[in-house]
Each structure stands twice: as C-alpha cells, then as structure tokens.
Motif scaffolding. Structure first.
Motif, PDB file in Angstrom:
ATOM      1  N   VAL A   1     -10.119   9.123   6.091  1.00 20.59           N
ATOM      2  CA  VAL A   1     -10.882   8.382   7.108  1.00 20.59           C
ATOM      3  C   VAL A   1     -11.147   9.282   8.315  1.00 20.59           C
TER       4      VAL A   1
ATOM      5  N   ASP B   1     -18.736   8.622   7.633  1.00 20.39           N
ATOM      6  CA  ASP B   1     -18.349   7.226   7.735  1.00 20.39           C
ATOM      7  C   ASP B   1     -19.537   6.313   8.037  1.00 20.39           C
TER       8      ASP B   1
ATOM      9  N   ARG C   1     -18.484   3.722   3.306  1.00 23.85           N
ATOM     10  CA  ARG C   1     -17.743   2.601   3.872  1.00 23.85           C
ATOM     11  C   ARG C   1     -17.293   1.638   2.774  1.00 23.85           C
TER      12      ARG C   1
ATOM     13  N   HIS D   1     -14.364   3.101   1.059  1.00 23.77           N
ATOM     14  CA  HIS D   1     -13.160   2.988   1.887  1.00 23.77           C
ATOM     15  C   HIS D   1     -12.560   1.583   1.788  1.00 23.77           C
TER      16      HIS D   1
END
Length: 396
Positions: free
Chosen positions: A339, A348, A354, A357
């Motif tokens: 991250v 990101d 995203r 993640h």
C-alpha cells in the motif's frame, strides 16, 4: 645327597615377581590421584573445570598405564601367571575404555574452542555410559576410573602376596578387608549378602585351619580370587544402580517438562482452528498416557525412547499450528508495504489496483482466514502496486 627342590615362589621368577611388585608398591605412594569430574548430565560444565579435568585425566591415564604394564610384567613372571591374566586383561580393557572416552573429549574440546553446546556434549561424554568390556553393563567415566583403580589395587595386593611365598596371616587380613568392603557395597541386596556370608564362612574356616598350622595355600588362593571377583561385581552393580537412579531422574524431569508444554500447545491449536481456515490436523500428545517411569533398565530405555517420540510429536504440532498464524501476520505486513509503495508511485489511483487491495485486505482480515487465498491475493496486489515503466517512481 638329594637336591632340595625349590618352592615355586622362591626361585628366580619368584624373586623377580616380588621385586617388580615391590617397585610398584613403593611408587604407589606417589601415584596420580584420579580427577574429580565436573558438572552433571545435561549441564554445560564451565570451561575452566573441563580443562582441569582433562589435564588430570590425561595424567591419570599415563600413570595407570605405567602401573598396569608393571603389574602385567610381574604377572607374566609369576609361576602361575594364568591366575592373574584374566584380571590384568580386564583392568587393561577398562583403562582402554577410559582412554577412548578421553580421546572423544579432546576432539570436542578442540583446544578450548568450545561453546555451551560443546561443553554440554562434554558433560554427556563424562557422565554418559562407557562400555568397559563386551557383554558387561556400561558405567560412567568417573565410575570406570574408580573401577580401574580398584582393579589395580587388587592386582597389586594379589601379586605382592603370592600364595607360595607371602605371609598367610597378612593375606587373610587382606581377604577380611575385601569382604568388609564388599559387604558395605552389598547392603540391601539379599542374594549378594548370602554369597558374601558363604565367603566369610570359608575365610573363618581357613583362619582356624591356619591357626592350627595347616597348609591353606591352595584354598586361600581360590578364596582370594572369589572375594576379588565378588567385590568387583558389586562395584559394577552399585554403579549400575546409581546410573539407573540418575537416568530415572532425568526421565522424570523430561516428562514433566513435556507435560508442562501441553496447555500452551492446546491454546495454540485452538487459536489456529479459530483464526485459520483448513487448519492442520496434528494431535497434541498426552504425556501422562506414557504412565509412570519404570524401575528397571530395559523398561526405562523403552520409556525414554517413547518420551523422545512424544517430544518430537509436540515439536511437530507446535510448528504446524504456529506456521499459518505467522504467515497470516507476514501477509498483513506485506500488504501494508505494498500500500505504501502504491501510494508513493501513484498506482493507488487505479481502480484495478484499489479493487485488488480491497480483495487482499478482506482475505487477510477475514476470520477464519484462508491463508492460501490470502497469499495469492496479496501477491497479485504487490504485482499491481509496482510502478509502471516511465511513470512516477518507475524506470525511464
């Protein structure tokens, strides 16, 4: 005029035996004393104590070999050398066992370059069992040294008091002293006590016969041999009992230590089953099911073997249940690192990154956690979080 026949102990060979043994007896006053063994089994003895012990043991070995060679020469010069040969061979065998164990100690010592592991190994060599002869029970190194000294003393006494030339009264006194020592060793052993009682009765009969002027040379020589063998066997038996007592104490301590690990391992297994999907199926051994520690050597050896197997099973269960938990913690850390990397290079901002993640985070934080799935999703996110070529943070 008829030539008088010389007695077997008064000829040239007898004079040579007495001269050799006399020289050994005179030298005995200044003989090297056996060193005191340091530490105990399972303990890393201090390096300074081990160095002093090795120096003393090597000096003792040189001294006793010199004395055994002298006694061997004296025994061969005796008129009835075959009576002494077995005991000389046995004493030399015990000495060689000590010599071999000393060489093993020197290899581990390595000139003093020893850590706690090597020092504990040396304590094991000192207090572990030494095979002194084929078919005989093993004794520890200090006990083997004591046994060798006892054999040297017995041989010196027997050769100094030759049946054909020594004073019968002195020889009977030596037999009585040996019987007293043997009776002290036989305390509590009914069979040995009965055997010594029979030898004591024979000594009393020979003493009475000698006091009346009878010739007891032959029976006395046989009695001396039997008493010497009885004393030697009792020394070995006492050594075996002491070794067995120490081994039982070690087994009890090991069993207690393994049993103390069980509660923490059960808690670890329960936590792994709660927090990890598809947890291992290793069973946590129950040490108490091994039962009490046996009293006999064969049973104790089998018990120790089972105890070792239980210890390995506990180690395997601990590794199996702790590894998924450790990997889950590592995946959380890797996800956090990825991250930070994505935020630094602008990745990101990508919807794909995203989404990857969110999937990885959900997989890692879900309880129970599917570790295999979480690993795959974290690796996927790490790949997507890498900077693009030519982009911010990427190669140009």
């Amino acid at each position: 005029m008829a030539r008088r026949r010389a007695r077997p102990g008064t000829g040239t060979a007898g004079v040579r035996v007495r001269a050799l043994v006399s020289g050994t007896a005179v030298a005995a006053a200044s003989e090297v004393v056996a060193p005191v063994a340091p530490g105990r089994l399972g303990e890393a003895a201090p390096a300074a104590d081990l160095m002093r012990y090795l120096d003393g043991l090597l000096a003792w070995l040189d001294d006793r070999r010199t004395r055994l060679d002298a006694l061997d020469t004296a025994a061969q010069a005796a008129t009835d050398a075959e009576r002494y040969t077995p005991d000389v061979v046995l004493a030399l065998t015990v000495w060689q066992s000590v010599r071999t164990r000393a060489d093993e100690l020197l290899v581990v010592w390595d000139g003093g370059r020893v850590t706690a592991v090597e020092r504990e190994r040396m304590s094991q060599l000192v207090w572990g069992r030494v095979d002194t002869r084929p078919g005989a029970s093993a004794v520890s190194l200090p006990e083997a040294v004591t046994l060798c000294d006892a054999m040297v003393a017995a041989l010196r006494t027997r050769l100094a008091f030759d049946p054909d030339s020594a004073d019968v009264v002195a020889r009977l006194r030596g037999v009585r002293a040996a019987l007293v020592r043997a009776e002290d060793l036989a305390s509590g052993d009914g069979e040995a006590v009965a055997r010594l009682a029979a030898l004591r009765e024979r000594e009393e009969r020979l003493s009475a016969q000698a006091s009346r002027g009878g010739d007891v040379s032959g029976p006395l020589a046989e009695l001396e041999t039997r008493v010497a063998h009885a004393e030697r066997d009792l020394m070995v038996a006492v050594s075996q009992r002491r070794s067995l007592t120490r081994a039982r104490a070690d087994a009890l301590a090991t069993a207690a230590a393994l049993e103390a690990r069980e509660p923490a391992l059960h808690e670890l297994a329960d936590r792994c089953r709660r927090e990890v999907a598809h947890p291992p199926r290793n069973a946590v051994p129950d040490v108490s099911r091994l039962g009490p520690v046996p009293e006999d050597r064969a049973g104790l050896d089998a018990f120790v073997a089972r105890l070792d197997a239980v210890g390995r099973a506990l180690d395997a269960a601990q590794d199996a249940y702790s590894e998924p938990l450790r990997e889950r913690a590592r995946l959380r850390y890797r996800l956090g690192q990825a991250v930070t990397l994505a935020a630094g290079n602008g990745r990101d901002a990508s919807p794909t990154v995203r989404a990857a993640h969110d999937e990885a985070r959900t997989a890692v934080e879900t309880t129970p956690c599917d570790v295999d799935l979480a690993r795959a999703l974290v690796e996927q996110y790490e790949h997507l979080a890498r900077p693009l070529p030519g982009g911010r943070g990427g190669a140009r």
